[in-house]
Scaffold this motif. Structure first.
Motif, PDB file in Angstrom:
ATOM      1  N   SER A  58       0.824  -1.216   0.000  1.00 26.55           N
ATOM      2  CA  SER A  58       0.000   0.000   0.000  1.00 26.55           C
ATOM      3  C   SER A  58       0.853   1.258   0.000  1.00 26.55           C
ATOM      4  CB  SER A  58      -0.917   0.019   1.228  1.00 26.55           C
ATOM      5  OG  SER A  58      -1.895  -0.988   1.177  1.00 26.55           O
ATOM      6  N   VAL A  59       1.864   1.287   0.855  1.00 24.85           N
ATOM      7  CA  VAL A  59       2.709   2.482   0.963  1.00 24.85           C
ATOM      8  C   VAL A  59       3.496   2.704  -0.318  1.00 24.85           C
ATOM      9  CG1 VAL A  59       4.681   3.483   2.183  1.00 24.85           C
ATOM     10  CG2 VAL A  59       2.857   2.363   3.474  1.00 24.85           C
ATOM     11  N   GLU A  60       4.018   1.645  -0.901  1.00 24.29           N
ATOM     12  CA  GLU A  60       4.787   1.800  -2.148  1.00 24.29           C
ATOM     13  C   GLU A  60       3.891   2.266  -3.291  1.00 24.29           C
ATOM     14  OE1 GLU A  60       7.932   1.806  -2.531  1.00 24.29           O
ATOM     15  OE2 GLU A  60       8.520   1.044  -0.567  1.00 24.29           O
ATOM     16  N   LEU A  61       2.664   1.781  -3.328  1.00 25.78           N
ATOM     17  CA  LEU A  61       1.732   2.253  -4.355  1.00 25.78           C
ATOM     18  C   LEU A  61       1.422   3.734  -4.157  1.00 25.78           C
ATOM     19  CD1 LEU A  61      -0.734  -0.777  -4.527  1.00 25.78           C
ATOM     20  CD2 LEU A  61       0.759   0.005  -6.373  1.00 25.78           C
ATOM     21  N   ALA A  62       1.262   4.142  -2.906  1.00 23.21           N
ATOM     22  CA  ALA A  62       1.012   5.555  -2.616  1.00 23.21           C
ATOM     23  C   ALA A  62       2.200   6.412  -3.037  1.00 23.21           C
ATOM     24  CB  ALA A  62       0.715   5.742  -1.135  1.00 23.21           C
ATOM     25  N   LEU A  63       3.420   5.905  -2.842  1.00 17.91           N
ATOM     26  CA  LEU A  63       4.615   6.634  -3.258  1.00 17.91           C
ATOM     27  C   LEU A  63       4.684   6.799  -4.775  1.00 17.91           C
ATOM     28  CD1 LEU A  63       7.222   5.045  -0.821  1.00 17.91           C
ATOM     29  CD2 LEU A  63       6.618   7.469  -0.938  1.00 17.91           C
ATOM     30  N   LEU A  64       4.015   5.904  -5.492  1.00 16.07           N
ATOM     31  CA  LEU A  64       3.945   5.998  -6.956  1.00 16.07           C
ATOM     32  C   LEU A  64       2.782   6.877  -7.420  1.00 16.07           C
ATOM     33  CD1 LEU A  64       4.740   2.286  -7.905  1.00 16.07           C
ATOM     34  CD2 LEU A  64       6.233   4.274  -8.200  1.00 16.07           C
ATOM     35  N   GLY A  65       2.061   7.473  -6.468  1.00 17.19           N
ATOM     36  CA  GLY A  65       0.993   8.409  -6.811  1.00 17.19           C
ATOM     37  C   GLY A  65      -0.393   7.808  -6.849  1.00 17.19           C
ATOM     38  N   MET A  66      -0.535   6.561  -6.381  1.00 19.05           N
ATOM     39  CA  MET A  66      -1.850   5.938  -6.380  1.00 19.05           C
ATOM     40  C   MET A  66      -2.655   6.392  -5.160  1.00 19.05           C
ATOM     41  SD  MET A  66      -1.533   4.222  -9.131  1.00 19.05           S
ATOM     42  CE  MET A  66      -0.141   5.148  -9.778  1.00 19.05           C
ATOM     43  N   ASN A  67      -3.969   6.369  -5.310  1.00 15.71           N
ATOM     44  CA  ASN A  67      -4.899   6.671  -4.217  1.00 15.71           C
ATOM     45  C   ASN A  67      -5.289   5.322  -3.602  1.00 15.71           C
ATOM     46  OD1 ASN A  67      -7.066   7.374  -2.602  1.00 15.71           O
ATOM     47  ND2 ASN A  67      -7.936   8.809  -4.065  1.00 15.71           N
ATOM     48  N   VAL A  68      -4.698   4.989  -2.457  1.00 20.97           N
ATOM     49  CA  VAL A  68      -4.746   3.621  -1.939  1.00 20.97           C
ATOM     50  C   VAL A  68      -5.654   3.486  -0.721  1.00 20.97           C
ATOM     51  CG1 VAL A  68      -3.371   1.677  -1.085  1.00 20.97           C
ATOM     52  CG2 VAL A  68      -2.367   3.283  -2.735  1.00 20.97           C
ATOM     53  N   THR A  69      -6.475   2.429  -0.750  1.00 16.74           N
ATOM     54  CA  THR A  69      -7.252   2.007   0.412  1.00 16.74           C
ATOM     55  C   THR A  69      -6.826   0.590   0.771  1.00 16.74           C
ATOM     56  OG1 THR A  69      -9.175   3.377  -0.158  1.00 16.74           O
ATOM     57  CG2 THR A  69      -9.547   1.515   1.325  1.00 16.74           C
ATOM     58  N   GLY A  70      -6.354   0.410   2.000  1.00 19.14           N
ATOM     59  CA  GLY A  70      -5.957  -0.915   2.457  1.00 19.14           C
ATOM     60  C   GLY A  70      -7.001  -1.484   3.401  1.00 19.14           C
TER      61      GLY A  70
END
Length: 248
Positions: A58-70
């Motif tokens: 989740s955190v790595e996806l957020a660092l790539l600019g994704m809007n993440v819900t875990g």
């Protein structure tokens, strides 16, 4: 709904450091990039991380600019995910939910279920309920990526057990086949420096790649591709794992 072993927070507090070791954290950045490529995601895409654990992906996806819900059933893991996100200067949304009954008012561009976190429910009906919840949570055209041990990879990589040192513990494992390769029994024993012994046994239901593909098709997914790794290598005798990419 009866409480199952994976709903026991004490188990995850004891075993979490063993399962989510430094190597698995180091892999997360590359896996997140591969997921974005497999799902053709752009910055701002909404991603649902199913059974997100401590937020490794989740955190790595957020660092790539994704809007993440875990989403996870274990609150201490969600707390750890939020702490990791804060340390990295990104925001993620976390929900303490059971995916068997999960529903969301907002739909996602992509959902992921990774690191062998599928197949632990008592019944196949519960497994299907999870996949149905994922389907219902996706936008039309959305992508679902699931990565886990399959029956084939369990056979290819089977070992009766091993022991190793990790996170200050001596870890002993013992594995066995359930039925006609219908499941994989795992027994984990942790021994700390003071000789304290913790033991847990569980069974993971095994699906062949084709069986899981057929279940996904029955739910409504289409254009389903099966790979032997995040790098889209063939799903054959050299497969590292099973990665299925499906679309709504």
């Amino acid at each position: 709904m009866a409480k199952e072993w994976f709903q026991n927070e004490d188990f995850w507090l004891e075993y979490g450091p063993i399962m989510f070791d430094e190597q698995h954290w180091a892999e997360a950045k590359g896996i997140a990039k591969a997921l974005c490529s497999l799902a053709d995601l752009d910055k701002g895409s909404r991603v649902l991380d199913v059974c997100c654990g401590p937020g490794r992906i989740s955190v790595e996806l957020a660092l790539l600019g994704m809007n993440v819900t875990g989403v996870d059933i274990t609150q201490p893991f969600l707390d750890a995910a939020q702490e990791s996100a804060s340390d990295e200067g990104v925001a993620i949304k976390t929900l303490n939910r059971d995916m068997r009954s999960f529903s969301s008012p907002e739909l996602f561009d992509c959902a992921v279920n990774l690191y062998n976190s599928f197949g632990y429910c008592d019944s196949m009906e519960d497994d299907r309920a999870i996949l149905q919840s994922v389907f219902n949570s996706l936008k039309e055209g959305g992508t679902f990526i699931i990565e886990c041990i399959s029956r084939e990879t369990a056979i290819l990589n089977f070992t009766a057990g091993e022991w190793f040192e990790r996170a200050g513990m001596t870890v002993l494992t013992d594995f066995g086949v359930v039925g006609a390769w219908e499941g994989l029994r795992s027994r984990w024993i942790l021994i700390d420096k003071n000789g304290r012994r913790i033991e847990h046994e569980f069974v993971q239901r095994l699906y062949s790649a084709v069986e899981l593909k057929n279940i996904l098709q029955g739910i409504g997914f289409s254009d389903i591709q099966i790979y032997g790794g995040y790098d889209t290598r063939p799903y054959d005798q050299n497969a590292q794992t099973m990665v299925i990419v499906a679309h709504k």
